[in-house]
Each structure stands twice: as C-alpha cells, then as structure tokens.
Design a protein around this motif. Sequence first.
Motif: not given
Lengths: 264, 265
Positions: A52-57, B39-42, B50-53
């Motif tokens: 919901h908040n990111t592009r996921g994996y 790390k992978s998600i970022y 991501i959401v301010g973090y």
Amino acid sequence: MKYIIKYLSLYIEYSKIIFARGTEFKTDFVLGICINLISTLFTPLFQFLIYHNTRGYPGWTFDEIILFQSILLFWNGIILTLFGSIRYRITPMIIYGHFELFLLKPYPALLLIFAGGFNYYSIGTILAGIILSIYALIKLNLIIGFIQILLFWTFFFIGILFYLSIMIFFLCISFILIYIFNLFEIKDRLISLAHFPAEIYSGLFKTIYLIFFPLAIWTYYPSQTFLGKLNIISIYACISSILMFILSLIAWNFTIKKYTGAGG
Amino acid sequence: MFFDSVIINLKISLFYCKSFVISVSLNVVIFIFNIIIFKSIYSYNQSQTIVGYSFSQMVWYIGSTFFISRLIYCNPENSISEGIISGELALRLLKPIGLLKWEYAKAISSKPVVFTTEFLPTFVIFIYIIPPDFLSIIVFIKFIIISALSFHLFFLINFFIGTLAFDFKSARAFTDIKNILIVLLGGAFLPIDFFPKTVQKIIFYLPFKFFYYVPSNFFINKEGYQGISVFIETIVIMLIWIVLILLLCTFLWKLMLKRFCSAGG
C-alpha cells in the motif's frame, strides 16, 4: 511403519485430552480460536501495508504475494495445530522438574513431547489459508496440475521435517540452559524470516535461506511451484532439510544423555 | 517487604543469565536479516524515505522494538491465572504482601538484569552494525524514561487481565487479545504511519501506541518527537493512563476477591 502407527495413536489420545481440557474453559476456547485466526492474518496485513505504501518486493506482484501469504497461512495453521502446544507444556516441565517423569514412560521422550503438541486454536488458520489460496489461484488464472500438487506436498512433508529439526534444536537449548524466558519467541522471530520471498535477500543470506537453512521450503518453493517458476536449487533444500533433521536427532540423543534434571 | 521481594526475584533472574546470551545472539541475527529486508525494499523503491522514515530510522525502529519488548515484558496475568487454576493462589493470598505488590516486585526485579545483560549488549552490537546518526545522550534518556513508563502501563494492563481470570479461570484468551492489540495497534510489527489515516486517528486515542510506537519514535528521534514539549506531553498522557488503569485494577481486584473461591488445592 509400526513406529508411525504407535506415534499416531499416541498423538490422537493426547489430542483428545488436550481438546477436552480446552473445552472446559468455554469462553477461552471460542475466543482463543478467533484470536488465533486474527493473529495469523498479521503477516498478510504486513504485506498489504508494505504494498500500500511502497512498490513492494522485486519480482512479486501484489496477487503473487497474496498467493505466497496464503500458502504461509496454510503452512502455519498446520504446524501450529500439530505442534503448537509444545511451547506451553515443555518449558514449565523442564523448570519444575516434571520432565523426568517423561523419561520413565515406555515411549521415547521426544515422541511424547511431539505427541502432546496438538493445539486446536489454529484450525481457523488452516481454513483461512485454503480460502485465500483458492482466491489467489483464481485471481492469477493459474491451473494446477498433478505434478505441481505432488511437488507441493513433497515440499510440505520435507518442510515438516525441517520444522521438527528446528524445534528439536531449540528443545536441546532449553534442556542445556533450563530456562530461557523468551526461547520460543526467539524461535518465532527466526522462522518469521520465511515470511518473505527469496528476492528480498541477497548474497550469502539468500543462499542460506534457499539451501543451507532452507526456510524457503515452507512457502517460497511451494508458491514458486504454483507460479511455474520452480528452480532446481529446491532439491538441495530438500537434502539439507533431511540432513538437519538427522543432525537434530543426534543432538537430541546427546542432550538427553547429559540431562540431569532441574527440579524435584 | 517489597524490597525483599525485589531482591529474591532478582536472584532468580540472575540464576538464568546464560539465557540472555542466547537471546542477544539471536536478536543480532534477526536484526541483520531485517536490515537486508528493508535494504531491498528501499532500493527497489529508489526512495530515501518511506512514510517519513529513512532507511536507518526504519531499521532502528524495528531493532528498538526488540529492546522495548524485553524492557517492558512481564506476565502477572499468567501467574494469577495459573494460580487460580491450580489453587495455589489461595495460599498466595495468605502471605503478608499483597498480590499486586508481589507481582510488581517480580516484574521490576528482572529489569536491571535485562537492562545490563540483554539490552546493553544488543544495543552496542546494533550500533556497531548500523551507527544511529540520530542518537544523542538526551534522546537516549528520553527513550529510557518513556520505556519505563511503558513498562508500568504494560504491567498494569496485564495485572488487570489477570484479575479477569477470577471469573474466567483461564486468562489466555484475554492475553492473546491484548497481544494482538499491542502488536497491531502498538506499532510492534510496523510503524503506525503505514496504516490508512482513519485507522491512525483511532489508534491515537488508545493507549497501545505507548508500548512500541511512541518509545521507538523517541528513540529514532523522528520528526514530531524531538522537542521537550512533546516529551512532557507524552509523559503526562502516559501517567494519566497509568493512574486510570491502576484505579481500575484496584477496583476490579477488590470486587473479584469477594467472589473468589479456590478451585484446587
């Protein structure tokens, strides 16, 4: 075969007792099943919030991750139903010295520990896993053939051996140290690393996840089977799971010989 | 009497200090895995926050939940519930120290051991793995004060649940409900900022955010948790919750004690 039948009949007897004891506290019984179902939905919720908040994996669409999570729910439901009570029974037994009574019984102690593992609280989770899996398969337009089902159950049963080996290693630790207040919480955190697909990990950690400590065998490989992306590496994961199980039995035999009892 | 109880329980905790070593080692392993996951998600999101973090704040947020869970953990509800089922509570009630004080002594006495043998080593190792660029002495002190208050709030909620066991015998279901609420609404598995705005507004009025979300945000010195006014405001709100739940516990305890009839023995 005789050994398996003996174990199963013992398991059924224990389960009847656990069920009867559970239904004595009716509010607790009903609430427990509902609560357990809700708590197992945390991981799918986690994934939903991430997507919901990111592009996921990398390499996983939202629907694919739902399939991954539904298999995880099914797997967790089965494992917790079969062995979920062990954590509540064994630690107090070791601390207060009641475990010694197990050693006097005409069954191997390890068999008795696992035979008393039935936990009715997680039955709802299995159902949730099945329903969500069907939904995900329809959503992804996947047609499942005989070979895929066969592979799924192969991973499933070898996965149980791997899970048992982790449990046995943790039991060995608790027999050596007698008391670790959050031992099973640590185990939960460790196995929660299986809640993520292999693409999240990289380098050595990915190899550990896929082969040497094959957490991938519970959810990642079965979901890859359904998605038609299964890799030959999965064979190594099966081999190392079986090896881990054998090693855990050796460790158990060594530990139980050294065990001197803490209470009395 | 209270301090004697603290010392007895402290000795019991020290007896099992080997277990802390295992706990620290596994926490470090899991922390490293969490770094890899985020790390992978970022990197996949190609985003600094991501959401301010930031990446470092997110990893430390998750890392700090490990310490917080150890710093606030106590289980008076299990002890009361087991005492009721086994009948041992009847004997417990004959002792010259009240159950609330005894359970509190038991809970608080384990904390110096947890702090020195588990929190500090884990913290130092985590710092070595990912240096926290946001941390200062003042931030750390604020975190410790907020965590201490979280412990008291957690203890009282657990004691309240334990008191319910007088009626229901087993407190397990209520404990599980509480755990769900704390994990979900307390920000233990993800910061509350990940939830939709409406849900965040509801969570804001509940005490659960004080268990993980608020201490963690003070720890990572997140925007909105940096000034002294927000710190004092948080302390006041937490104290109000503590007093409210303490009053509720005392009331319920007196009520249940009148109805208590030992089941075993």
